[in-house]
Write a protein that holds these residues in place. Structure first.
Motif, PDB file in Angstrom:
ATOM      1  N   ILE A   1      96.252  45.509  13.221  1.00 42.52           N
ATOM      2  CA  ILE A   1      96.698  44.171  14.020  1.00 42.52           C
ATOM      3  C   ILE A   1      97.441  43.049  12.914  1.00 42.52           C
ATOM      4  CG2 ILE A   1      95.790  42.387  15.403  1.00 42.52           C
ATOM      5  CD1 ILE A   1      93.547  43.846  16.006  1.00 42.52           C
ATOM      6  N   SER A   2      98.448  42.469  13.104  1.00 43.56           N
ATOM      7  CA  SER A   2      99.037  41.676  12.144  1.00 43.56           C
ATOM      8  C   SER A   2     100.304  40.807  12.719  1.00 43.56           C
ATOM      9  CB  SER A   2      99.874  42.541  11.375  1.00 43.56           C
ATOM     10  OG  SER A   2     100.732  41.766  10.372  1.00 43.56           O
ATOM     11  N   ARG A   3     100.101  39.320  12.904  1.00 42.79           N
ATOM     12  CA  ARG A   3     101.019  38.650  13.659  1.00 42.79           C
ATOM     13  C   ARG A   3     102.416  39.027  13.233  1.00 42.79           C
ATOM     14  NH1 ARG A   3     100.864  32.146  12.532  1.00 42.79           N
ATOM     15  NH2 ARG A   3     100.974  32.787  10.480  1.00 42.79           N
ATOM     16  N   SER A   4     102.497  38.784  11.775  1.00 41.54           N
ATOM     17  CA  SER A   4     103.999  39.025  11.108  1.00 41.54           C
ATOM     18  C   SER A   4     104.468  40.573  11.423  1.00 41.54           C
ATOM     19  CB  SER A   4     103.990  38.686   9.923  1.00 41.54           C
ATOM     20  OG  SER A   4     102.980  39.564   9.171  1.00 41.54           O
ATOM     21  N   GLY A   5     103.609  41.253  11.187  1.00 40.50           N
ATOM     22  CA  GLY A   5     103.851  42.904  11.086  1.00 40.50           C
ATOM     23  C   GLY A   5     104.572  43.067   9.853  1.00 40.50           C
TER      24      GLY A   5
ATOM     25  N   LYS B   1      88.821  25.666   7.993  1.00 40.03           N
ATOM     26  CA  LYS B   1      89.135  25.677   6.251  1.00 40.03           C
ATOM     27  C   LYS B   1      90.736  25.563   6.088  1.00 40.03           C
ATOM     28  CE  LYS B   1      85.902  28.544   3.871  1.00 40.03           C
ATOM     29  NZ  LYS B   1      85.213  29.559   4.542  1.00 40.03           N
ATOM     30  N   GLU B   2      91.340  26.655   6.935  1.00 35.65           N
ATOM     31  CA  GLU B   2      92.906  26.395   6.640  1.00 35.65           C
ATOM     32  C   GLU B   2      93.520  24.818   6.876  1.00 35.65           C
ATOM     33  OE1 GLU B   2      94.425  30.899   7.296  1.00 35.65           O
ATOM     34  OE2 GLU B   2      94.299  29.714   9.363  1.00 35.65           O
ATOM     35  N   MET B   3      93.373  24.448   8.228  1.00 33.17           N
ATOM     36  CA  MET B   3      93.963  23.339   8.598  1.00 33.17           C
ATOM     37  C   MET B   3      93.438  22.070   8.127  1.00 33.17           C
ATOM     38  SD  MET B   3      94.568  23.722  12.888  1.00 33.17           S
ATOM     39  CE  MET B   3      94.696  25.170  13.352  1.00 33.17           C
TER      40      MET B   3
ATOM     41  N   SER C   1     103.782  27.300  12.797  1.00 31.92           N
ATOM     42  CA  SER C   1     102.810  26.895  12.047  1.00 31.92           C
ATOM     43  C   SER C   1     102.415  28.204  11.256  1.00 31.92           C
ATOM     44  CB  SER C   1     101.409  26.509  12.649  1.00 31.92           C
ATOM     45  OG  SER C   1     102.145  25.432  13.649  1.00 31.92           O
ATOM     46  N   VAL C   2     101.686  27.712   9.999  1.00 26.94           N
ATOM     47  CA  VAL C   2     101.044  28.959   9.219  1.00 26.94           C
ATOM     48  C   VAL C   2      99.889  29.465   9.942  1.00 26.94           C
ATOM     49  CG1 VAL C   2     100.076  29.385   6.960  1.00 26.94           C
ATOM     50  CG2 VAL C   2     102.482  28.033   6.997  1.00 26.94           C
ATOM     51  N   ALA C   3      99.281  28.650  10.262  1.00 25.00           N
ATOM     52  CA  ALA C   3      97.646  28.850  10.807  1.00 25.00           C
ATOM     53  C   ALA C   3      97.973  29.667  12.280  1.00 25.00           C
ATOM     54  CB  ALA C   3      96.779  27.967  11.012  1.00 25.00           C
TER      55      ALA C   3
ATOM     56  N   LEU D   1      99.027  27.831   1.132  1.00 21.69           N
ATOM     57  CA  LEU D   1      98.979  29.197   1.988  1.00 21.69           C
ATOM     58  C   LEU D   1     100.363  29.232   2.545  1.00 21.69           C
ATOM     59  CD1 LEU D   1      96.078  28.734   4.651  1.00 21.69           C
ATOM     60  CD2 LEU D   1      96.251  30.001   2.391  1.00 21.69           C
ATOM     61  N   SER D   2     100.762  30.712   2.723  1.00 26.39           N
ATOM     62  CA  SER D   2     102.098  30.708   3.346  1.00 26.39           C
ATOM     63  C   SER D   2     101.854  31.724   4.870  1.00 26.39           C
ATOM     64  CB  SER D   2     103.199  31.481   2.512  1.00 26.39           C
ATOM     65  OG  SER D   2     102.484  32.663   2.052  1.00 26.39           O
ATOM     66  N   ALA D   3     102.769  32.030   5.615  1.00 29.91           N
ATOM     67  CA  ALA D   3     102.277  32.728   6.916  1.00 29.91           C
ATOM     68  C   ALA D   3     101.995  34.300   6.693  1.00 29.91           C
ATOM     69  CB  ALA D   3     103.539  32.812   7.769  1.00 29.91           C
ATOM     70  N   VAL D   4     102.577  34.816   5.503  1.00 32.02           N
ATOM     71  CA  VAL D   4     102.434  36.118   5.145  1.00 32.02           C
ATOM     72  C   VAL D   4     101.923  36.116   3.755  1.00 32.02           C
ATOM     73  CG1 VAL D   4     103.388  38.366   5.217  1.00 32.02           C
ATOM     74  CG2 VAL D   4     104.239  36.620   6.811  1.00 32.02           C
ATOM     75  N   VAL D   5     101.073  37.100   3.155  1.00 28.51           N
ATOM     76  CA  VAL D   5     100.801  37.505   2.016  1.00 28.51           C
ATOM     77  C   VAL D   5     101.599  38.736   1.519  1.00 28.51           C
ATOM     78  CG1 VAL D   5      99.056  37.995   0.397  1.00 28.51           C
ATOM     79  CG2 VAL D   5      98.629  36.352   1.912  1.00 28.51           C
ATOM     80  N   SER D   6     102.669  38.596   0.948  1.00 29.35           N
ATOM     81  CA  SER D   6     103.522  39.688   0.466  1.00 29.35           C
ATOM     82  C   SER D   6     103.001  39.966  -1.183  1.00 29.35           C
ATOM     83  CB  SER D   6     104.782  39.074   0.584  1.00 29.35           C
ATOM     84  OG  SER D   6     105.199  39.142   1.786  1.00 29.35           O
TER      85      SER D   6
HETATM   86  C1  F1P Z   1      97.445  37.533   8.179  1.00 26.44           C
HETATM   87  C2  F1P Z   1      96.845  36.354   7.304  1.00 26.44           C
HETATM   88  C3  F1P Z   1      96.775  34.936   8.261  1.00 26.44           C
HETATM   89  C4  F1P Z   1      96.529  33.734   7.291  1.00 26.44           C
HETATM   90  C5  F1P Z   1      97.550  33.724   6.214  1.00 26.44           C
HETATM   91  C6  F1P Z   1      98.183  34.945   5.592  1.00 26.44           C
HETATM   92  O1  F1P Z   1      98.662  37.689   8.625  1.00 26.44           O
HETATM   93  O2  F1P Z   1      96.136  36.257   6.745  1.00 26.44           O
HETATM   94  O3  F1P Z   1      95.568  35.444   8.977  1.00 26.44           O
HETATM   95  O4  F1P Z   1      96.377  32.634   8.035  1.00 26.44           O
HETATM   96  O5  F1P Z   1      98.449  32.648   6.419  1.00 26.44           O
HETATM   97  O6  F1P Z   1      98.146  35.744   6.439  1.00 26.44           O
HETATM   98  P1  F1P Z   1      99.168  39.068   9.556  1.00 26.44           P
HETATM   99  O7  F1P Z   1      99.035  40.057   8.851  1.00 26.44           O
HETATM  100  O8  F1P Z   1      98.462  38.826  10.821  1.00 26.44           O
HETATM  101  O9  F1P Z   1     100.513  38.396   9.688  1.00 26.44           O
END
Ligand code: F1P
Length: 354
Positions: A99-103, A230-232, A151-153, A340-345
């Motif tokens: 499961i991943s919002r960004s994929g 925490k995040e917000m 939004s990031v969160a 924080l950023s939306a994705v941890v790369s």
């Molecule tokens: C997962 C996530 C988010 C978190 C953060 C970094 O992303 O850990 O839950 O808020 O900003 O990424 P995803 O894999 O669901 O896209």
């Protein structure tokens, strides 16, 4: 120019409409879900994700265990990647649901590769972007396209992916989607019942810490509410199973603490007892889906006569609003949390050989 917090606010409040769209789109491919499932019939399911989507995995595992009886567990993606012998057994008969919002989160993509290299049975993806790497490389996918966010969160993306998980579980368990289709309207009522309280408690900057308690399906929801806070709003917050709270953490319950109980109707007497005790210790208390006497300072009941598995998504939006309101009261921008950023790369090369 964007107004501080405007995206988070809109994304939280848009959830009833977005849920309708997401459930509608699931209806279009439900028959395909059944077909693909019948081909697989896995003996166990492992759900993985990072941050919010790890907590979503916790809820998903509890729903699948309860509704389908199939052995289901949840793991952070990083645990499957770094400690597969602990996170996984019998890969050949396991369906991995990533499961991943960004994929695009590196740990999740790498964990999927690791699972495949161990001979995993199949990988299904749940996310919000059909053209993301995770969705494109999964054997089957459930996508909440209507839930994209600025939004990031994660707010509406989280609850929408949760609805997909519920619809998936209900399909496997042959329960139908009728109850789920009632949820958007129930959420509209929920906002009517709780918005003022979420705003009033969000202004209470004298409160220094927040505790979110949940058992069963609600444990992952409690953790996600903790993460939003925490995040917000950069507030110390923790999530616990209800009865675990007595085993040490309650030493922190005093007039500087807000304890929020996500009460489940199966265990409500035990859970409400915990809330009453925390109230006696001086904490401010809010019971969600609680109607038992005066166990909390604030109580909201929405249970009606729905099966418990349909309800987890309803607990979260008022708590997202609480985190938003607290962030705004502190002068923070909930759209862009600190650090924080939306994705941890990460560099995938560092995981080669793991
Ligand atoms: C997962 C996530 C988010 C978190 C953060 C970094 O992303 O850990 O839950 O808020 O900003 O990424 P995803 O894999 O669901 O896209």
């Amino acid at each position: 120019m964007a107004v501080r917090g405007q995206y988070t606010f809109q994304e939280i409040l848009s959830q009833p409409d977005v849920w309708e769209a997401v459930l509608g789109s699931f209806g279009d491919y439900q028959a395909e879900v059944e077909k693909q499932w019948m081909k697989l019939r896995p003996s166990q399911i492992l759900f993985i994700g990072c941050g919010s989507t790890y907590y979503l995995s916790q809820i998903a595992a509890s729903l699948f265990m309860d509704l389908t009886g199939i052995r289901s567990s949840a793991s952070p993606s990083s645990e499957l990647l770094l400690n597969p012998s602990i996170a996984l057994d019998d890969a050949h008969h396991t369906l991995l649901v990533a499961i991943s919002r960004s994929g695009t989160t590196t740990e999740t993509l790498q964990a999927v590769k690791r699972f495949r290299s161990l001979g995993g049975q199949a990988v299904w993806g749940i996310g919000c972007y059909a053209d993301s790497e995770l969705m494109l490389t999964s054997d089957f996918r459930l996508v909440a396209e209507a839930a994209h966010e600025q939004s990031v969160a994660q707010t509406r993306s989280f609850s929408s992916m949760l609805l997909l998980v519920k619809a998936f579980a209900a399909t496997v368990a042959e329960l139908g989607l009728d109850y789920l289709n009632l949820l958007p309207d129930q959420l509209r009522k929920m906002f009517d019942m709780t918005s003022e309280l979420s705003s009033a408690l969000g202004q209470r900057l004298d409160l220094e810490r927040m505790f979110f308690l949940g058992s069963g399906f609600q444990y992952g929801v409690a953790n996600e509410a903790m993460l939003k806070m925490k995040e917000m709003s950069l507030t110390n917050s923790e999530g616990y199973h209800f009865l675990e709270f007595r085993h040490g953490p309650m030493s922190m319950a005093n007039e500087k603490a807000l304890v929020i109980g996500l009460v489940d109707h199966n265990a409500h007497q035990h859970e409400e007892r915990v809330m009453r005790e925390m109230r006696q210790f001086g904490a401010l208390t809010w019971g969600i889906n609680s109607s038992e006497g005066d166990c909390c300072h604030y109580q909201i009941a929405f249970n009606a006569d729905r099966p418990a598995w349909t309800l987890p998504a309803l607990y979260l939006p008022p708590l997202q609003l609480l985190a938003y309101n607290r962030a705004m009261a502190k002068g923070l921008n909930p759209d862009n949390p600190r650090n924080l950023s939306a994705v941890v790369s990460l560099d995938p090369a560092v995981f080669v050989g793991e």
